[in-house]
Design a protein around this motif. Structure first.
Motif: not given
Length: 347
Positions: A34-35, A40-42, A81-82, A329-331
């Motif tokens: 998903e990311l 990802a940035p949000l 999932y996120t 989320f960055w990881a």
């Protein structure tokens, strides 16, 4: 609906902890899909926004208030999932830093508030989007209905957990009736917040809304009596379209809500607290393990001015949550990039 320590016995608390850990593990894997450069940035910002809005209790009945749970909002904005991870990060920050939601009940809270709300909301949302007209207003309408249903679903889930692991002997039927009744009302508030937020983002940047992907329809023209697809216009690469403005706007809104607007939130107990007091299921509530935290009860210790104390706690909470969420989320995003990077064979 933050469950404190002492509501649920140790075996069921442990069991829900296992369920929550499994759900988070599955979500970490699912979030890799998903990311992307859009979500990802949000994702960290979504977690911080949910933290901020959860501080805004709104009145729903005489002597009772409610607040956003956030599962529907997170799932629609950044994916299911996120979304589970976003709400889980919020619950972890609240439990550890603000003594909100018991630490032994963290598994109960993640299962109920993160997993149940997200799964139910996204399932309803996807079902409605498939049958509604493919336009932006349909996304907003589906968001409203999904959010409405996710809250009483969480109330049902808590009642079932309490039925098998509750620490007091009370009528489960009465608890279920009271929990579902008040949380239907809270669900309306949740739905309004979710629909307004999703609608606002869809109106300006539909490409950033996970649930709105595939919304665009191909333009067709009638040529010689036949419909012909019009070639899509070239679009600017997503990476070139800065997310900075949306991110900054969202962060500022979160800071204002948590640091200023939260002072005017309802002081009445929320739905679970009210039902617990009325039905006696809070008889064995235990003191929170971090009750002496400098930020316990959403105030800064030794700051006497209530407005300043609460505002500072809210700002700190938003800051900590956005950093923690963004790091997670960055990881995850970096792991996805590593998984999809071709391995050189040296040939």
């Amino acid at each position: 609906m933050h469950v404190p320590d002492g509501f649920i016995d140790a075996p069921i608390s442990a069991a829900t902890g296992v369920v929550a850990a499994a759900a988070v593990a599955v979500s970490l894997r699912g979030a890799r899909r998903e990311l992307d450069e859009r979500t990802a940035p949000l994702a960290g910002l979504v977690a911080a926004f949910i933290f901020a809005v959860q501080m805004l209790n709104f009145p729903v009945a005489a002597g009772t208030s409610g607040h956003l749970l956030g599962g529907a909002l997170a799932a629609i904005l950044v994916g299911p999932y996120t979304g589970v991870l976003c709400v889980s990060v919020v619950l972890l920050m609240q439990g550890v830093l603000f003594a909100d939601g018991g630490l032994t009940a963290l598994g109960v809270n993640i299962t109920d508030m993160a997993v149940v709300t997200t799964v139910v909301a996204y399932a309803v949302f996807r079902g409605l989007v498939k049958v509604l007209p493919r336009r932006r207003s349909s996304i907003t309408a589906a968001s409203f209905v999904a959010a409405v249903l996710s809250v009483p679903a969480a109330a049902v889930a808590f009642t079932l957990i309490y039925a098998v692991g509750g620490t007091t002997d009370v009528s489960i039927g009465k608890v279920a009736t009271a929990m579902i009744g008040v949380h239907v009302l809270i669900g309306i508030g949740e739905a309004a917040i979710t629909a307004l937020t999703v609608g606002a983002v869809v109106a300006v940047r539909p490409d950033l809304v996970y649930g709105a992907r595939g919304l665009q329809q191909k333009l067709q023209l009638r040529v010689d009596g036949q419909l012909v697809d019009v070639p899509a216009a070239e679009t600017t690469p997503v990476a070139a379209r800065s997310h900075r403005k949306v991110w900054i706007t969202g962060l500022v809104a979160s800071l204002v809500l948590a640091g200023f607007v939260s002072f005017y939130a309802s002081a009445d107990p929320d739905g679970l607290e009210k039902v617990a007091a009325d039905k006696g299921i809070d008889a064995r509530t235990e003191e929170h393990a971090t009750a002496d935290s400098p930020l316990a009860d959403y105030g800064v210790k030794d700051v006497e001015n209530a407005r300043l104390s609460g505002g500072l706690a809210g700002v700190i909470g938003v800051g900590v949550t956005v950093v923690a969420g963004s790091t997670v989320f960055w990881a995850v995003r970096r792991r996805r990039s590593a998984d999809t990077t071709p391995v050189s064979t040296g040939v």
